[in-house]
Scaffold this active site. Sequence first.
Site, mmCIF file in Angstrom:
data_model
loop_
_atom_site.group_PDB
_atom_site.id
_atom_site.type_symbol
_atom_site.label_atom_id
_atom_site.label_comp_id
_atom_site.label_asym_id
_atom_site.label_seq_id
_atom_site.Cartn_x
_atom_site.Cartn_y
_atom_site.Cartn_z
ATOM 1 N N SER A 1 0.850 -1.181 0.000
ATOM 2 C CA SER A 1 0.000 0.000 0.000
ATOM 3 C C SER A 1 0.888 1.233 0.000
ATOM 4 C CB SER A 1 -0.901 0.015 1.242
ATOM 5 O OG SER A 1 -1.571 1.249 1.370
ATOM 6 N N TYR B 1 -2.921 -1.246 10.333
ATOM 7 C CA TYR B 1 -2.858 -1.334 8.873
ATOM 8 C C TYR B 1 -1.526 -0.831 8.318
ATOM 9 C CZ TYR B 1 -4.255 -0.955 3.985
ATOM 10 O OH TYR B 1 -4.327 -1.093 2.622
#
Length: 256
Positions: A164, A176
């Site tokens: 990401s 995350y």
Amino acid sequence: MWLYLAALLALYLLRRWHRERQMVGNLPDKHVFITGCDSGFGHLLAKQLDGRGLRVLAACLTEQGAERLRQATSGRLQTVILDVTCSDSIAAATAWVKGQVGDRGLWGLVNNAGIGVPTAPNEWLRKADFVRVLDVNLVGLIEVTLSLLPLVRRARGRIVNVASTAGRLSVMGGGYCLAKYGVEAFSDSLRRELHSFGVKVSIIEPGGFQTPLVNSQSLQEAWSRAPAEIKEAYGQQFFETSQPSCSQLDCPLHRC
């Protein structure tokens, strides 16, 4: 001087044109294992590769997700139920993949499964909130990779890990971003280790995509259970202004 620069530019464009025209041959003989195919990126990739003739081995978290994928693809695509947080589930999926690929090995592994919640300012979260995300997005990815690595090495294949942009810049609290930083580090070390075996390791860094997996419910839940002293310190206005920014981030709730 300008002639020299023009020649360099022409050589660069010629090399790029040549690379983009390269085609992978014998696609029907190549197996690709993809995690997180219930929806989102994994679901789309499975359909795309199946349409190109590859033998897709699609791992889904639920039978409902697997059935939806089977209905949208050819009979060539095969599905398996996989929970990347469960070692027994990973072992069973690995044995299934071995039976599918045989002596040819696994040409491609795409680690796509992941969750994004709970996501909130770190002080609003508990240890279990971090562990939940890290177990799926990082530890599960590592265990799946290590379990299937002998099959990938046999085929001199490739590993693609979905990271990401949040693995470069931590834009939110919770597990995350921590997990995506870890995915980048793991992929970098693995790439160097497997180079001599002819195995390629790549990462994909998606930005902000509005998938069915994005919402701000986890922020609301974290705020609602935060102790009174934390709510007093941050204030209601901080919570209200945090909700729009959270919904715009690259924070998919689940790619399984």
